[in-house]
Design a protein around this motif. Sequence first.
Motif, PDB file in Angstrom:
ATOM      1  N   LYS A 287      -1.720  -0.826  -4.192  1.00 54.27           N
ATOM      2  CA  LYS A 287      -2.967  -0.217  -3.734  1.00 54.27           C
ATOM      3  C   LYS A 287      -2.613   1.169  -3.201  1.00 54.27           C
ATOM      4  O   LYS A 287      -1.594   1.350  -2.544  1.00 54.27           O
TER       5      LYS A 287
ATOM      6  N   ALA B 243     -10.848  13.732   3.036  1.00 53.88           N
ATOM      7  CA  ALA B 243     -11.570  12.606   2.447  1.00 53.88           C
ATOM      8  C   ALA B 243     -10.539  11.582   1.968  1.00 53.88           C
ATOM      9  O   ALA B 243      -9.483  11.942   1.471  1.00 53.88           O
ATOM     10  N   TYR B 244     -10.872  10.329   2.155  1.00 64.40           N
ATOM     11  CA  TYR B 244      -9.945   9.285   1.735  1.00 64.40           C
ATOM     12  C   TYR B 244     -10.495   8.574   0.506  1.00 64.40           C
ATOM     13  O   TYR B 244     -11.676   8.263   0.429  1.00 64.40           O
ATOM     14  N   ARG B 245      -9.628   8.357  -0.458  1.00 61.31           N
ATOM     15  CA  ARG B 245     -10.009   7.696  -1.714  1.00 61.31           C
ATOM     16  C   ARG B 245      -9.065   6.535  -1.962  1.00 61.31           C
ATOM     17  O   ARG B 245      -7.917   6.562  -1.517  1.00 61.31           O
ATOM     18  N   PHE B 246      -9.555   5.591  -2.733  1.00 57.28           N
ATOM     19  CA  PHE B 246      -8.789   4.372  -2.930  1.00 57.28           C
ATOM     20  C   PHE B 246      -8.741   4.023  -4.402  1.00 57.28           C
ATOM     21  O   PHE B 246      -9.734   4.131  -5.109  1.00 57.28           O
TER      22      PHE B 246
ATOM     23  N   THR C 239      -0.414  10.214   8.254  1.00 53.24           N
ATOM     24  CA  THR C 239      -0.295   8.804   7.885  1.00 53.24           C
ATOM     25  C   THR C 239       0.244   8.618   6.466  1.00 53.24           C
ATOM     26  O   THR C 239       0.308   7.501   5.972  1.00 53.24           O
TER      27      THR C 239
ATOM     28  N   ILE D 191      -3.927   4.698  -1.103  1.00 52.61           N
ATOM     29  CA  ILE D 191      -4.883   5.383  -0.248  1.00 52.61           C
ATOM     30  C   ILE D 191      -4.542   6.866  -0.330  1.00 52.61           C
ATOM     31  O   ILE D 191      -3.434   7.280   0.000  1.00 52.61           O
TER      32      ILE D 191
ATOM     33  N   VAL E 215       0.837  -1.192   0.000  1.00 50.76           N
ATOM     34  CA  VAL E 215       0.000   0.000   0.000  1.00 50.76           C
ATOM     35  C   VAL E 215       0.877   1.248   0.000  1.00 50.76           C
ATOM     36  O   VAL E 215       1.881   1.293   0.706  1.00 50.76           O
TER      37      VAL E 215
ATOM     38  N   ARG F 259       0.396   5.304   0.796  1.00 53.72           N
ATOM     39  CA  ARG F 259      -0.528   6.352   1.246  1.00 53.72           C
ATOM     40  C   ARG F 259       0.065   7.694   0.861  1.00 53.72           C
ATOM     41  O   ARG F 259       1.232   7.953   1.147  1.00 53.72           O
TER      42      ARG F 259
END
Lengths: 321, 634
Positions: B105, B95-98, B127, B107, B24, B26
């Motif tokens: 992946k 706002a969190y988007r994926f 984060t 974030i 991931v 971020r």
Amino acid sequence: MSDLVQRLEAYAETLRSGRPRARPLSPHLKALEAESIHIMREVAAEFERPVMLYSIGKDSSVMLHLAMKAFFPSRPPFPFQHVDTGWKFREMIEFRDALAAALGIELRVHRNPEGVARGIGPFEHGSNLHTQVMKTEALRQAMDAHKYDAAFGGARRDEEKSRAKERVFSFRDSDHGWDPRNQRPELWRTFNTKIRPGESIRVFPLSNWTELDIWQYILEEDIPIVPLYFAKPRPVIEDGGQLLMVDDERFPLNGREPEMRTVRFRTLGCYPLTAAVESPAATLEEIVVEMLTARTSERSGRLIDHDEAGSMEKKKREGYF
Amino acid sequence: MDGAASSLREKTLARLTRTGSKGVLRFITCGSVDDGKSTLIGRLLYDSKMLFEDQVATLEKDSRKHGTAGEEIDFALLLDGLEAEREQGITIDVAYRFFATEKRKFIVADTPGHEQYTRNMATGASTADLAIILIDARKGVLPQTLRHSYIASIMGIRHVVLAVNKMDLADHSRARFHEIVAKYLEHADRLGFETITPIPMSARYGDNITARSKALSWHDGPTLLGHLEQVDAGSDLLSGAFRFPVQWVNRPNLDFRGFSGAVASGSVKVGDEIAVAASGATAKIARIVTADGDLDEAKAGEAVTLTLDREIDIARGDVLAHSDARPEVSGQFAAEILWMSPDAMHPGRSYLLRAGGQTTPVSVTELKHRVDINTYEHEPATELGLNEIGPCKLATTRPIAFDPYKDNRETGSFILIDRFTSQTVGAGMIRHSLRRATNIHGHAMDVTKTRRAEMKGHRPAVLWFTGLSGAGKSTVANLVERRLAERGCHTYSLDGDNVRHGLNKDLGFTEGDRVENIRRIGEVAKLFADAGLIVTCSFISPFRAERAMVRELMDEGEFIEVFVDAPLEVCMARDPKGLYAKAQAGEIKNFTGFDSPYEAPESPELHVKTADIEAEEAAERVIAMLRETGRLGL
């Protein structure tokens, strides 16, 4: 023993055993899993009366699975609560009871007694009132009755716009209300768990999971889910472009004849409010393959979201999960 | 499973596994409303095929209604979730988007660019492994560009993408791009980023987002997505020192005692010697337990349960580390504080500090200055307002274990919580400890409390006699101490006479002073107990809260509350010091029982009524209780 019970017993045995998996988890799922476990342990350590809301759907299955892993070799140190609207698919209830029995978890079921007395249902009263009385109010009743101070929910940020801004630890006032303009900032992995008596926190350990992550995790971890997710010939009525399954005699046919079509569900809720999709995907693998090429989002099958723009946000402010 | 199904399973898994191969990433996007930040994320989602048909249909509908992009799809609308914001045309929260590609992946935290929303950007940045700093090619480097870069830097982000957007509106000019980059690098020099990757792009048209663009063919660096897929960020924690904040003690039965948590940094193997940071106690790792079987090694980010080769005292909030590389333990340290509440931060005020599983009262003892985040200049300040940042000194009630934030974001950060509203009001990044001697916390003394008690042949205790003046506290305490001395027990007695005239002679009788009086007595009693003594304390101590405070200072079972109870009339008749007479004459104010309340103990360990029994018998009951609870012998 039925196939379902057998499958669930085997699943429970695997969870208890703590055996290594045959294949290591994909790296990003491992990261998501660790994050969710961290969140669950924080709640168990900080709150006096936590509860996990269990809605029987695939996200709940994943959340429950994570809870079983998070506290291993202990059992999850909290009960599970299902808010039953009385309009869930029959297969969901059967699955719920068999799973709770196999895992030996404490499952509490609550139905809004006033709603039952007034005979509230989606066909007669519409989705708005039904959801308000049988879900939102019922949930508040259960929260109040058991004095839960923290409740896990399986919502994900990718589901819907207003969820994208939801915190992992979402503060609710003593009236269960959510104030989107006054949310606690959430930094690092340090959660503010401080509340006053009567206030509560909704906790979303699956916040950063997407629908695809969920399916992939179910596949890799071999998590049992309600058979309704798999394609099978089922009796449906086409209504306003949506396929609704005739799950019991309460469905007002009005002279229409249900037809058998091979359908499945991408999301599960009250049967009159949950549309099926036509699909041949009868195994997890086929579902994931279909997901990878899917062209509509899962909530498109959720009739309550379409009532009006921003409808989810309105419901959330009123205390809907 | 038959052959065909098994092969489908293999193929599906293979396809999925590739998707997550780099785990991931971020990141946050920083820029103002006008830089096209939301458009950029919308474009990433759209181009990486993460949008479904119904979402695109909703988007097209919304674009016509609220959009600012004319007839074209306004990607920004995808991200603006809340109704009110949509109407204002600005994003006001995080706002969190994926999205995911075959390699990774992602974030994404979408954080606002408006000045008053610094706290939101800090939230998203806390984060994130990487920041995309957006610049409008027409406007170049703006004060807000520097602001965002500063926040990214203090929040510990090491990797930056300088996204020079709207190149279509700057004639796709290479010279303009280079000019902007050079200007930015001048400023960014002091921010300590590890990598800065400049990319010219146009989010609206998709140039250099996922695909290379003809118009920008002079750019030979990576596309945005190409860079995000391969950038190596967030590996610092893996190579750092082992830190394991204990979240939860895992105790399913008497045979298993494990400590559950997530490895914050570094790694640990079975057999390694670890130390509890605060107590200094050491043990070896016996097992690393997970629901998927035991591991030989646990690495940063993994959620595990550790068991040890011997029983040492560990609770939630403790930080475990290798015994030869421990974190600092101190109650005083310096930190950058970002203030997030409309109620300003004032030095001296008490807040709750939360770091990992550790929670303790804290006060800010000094605010050095405020930092102007546009110019990085220092300004003198006596308070920190909303969205302001400044270096501070802090003092906690209990020492905490930590690392400098620059070394470890997990163990170097904390939040501040308002004690009354429970709101999160501040975020802190620790710089360093304020006491050179902090490392002595890492060493457990060889002569322990237990050892001292062993030498004395009895266990320490604090006998707290509470009751009205004249109830007989000192009389009973005196008899108790005499009997203990006769048995060879080591004792000490604290009362108003030997405390008020010395240690506490600076204190009066205001409410604050009375609280402080009891607090100091409690601390002194604790030291005597630590030395192995049985301490008798005779104080009216009318308030439950104070007695509870003293009780909390002691070990379990060590504090014994003795309620010396006599009716007020009896006490007034006895009046050994003539104090009631004075109170009645109005010469003493706030006299307990007379014109100030006495909160009787709700569940004292012992309740003696001196109107009904002789002092001798009361003392005998205290001794009997000490004997029964095993404190008189070992």
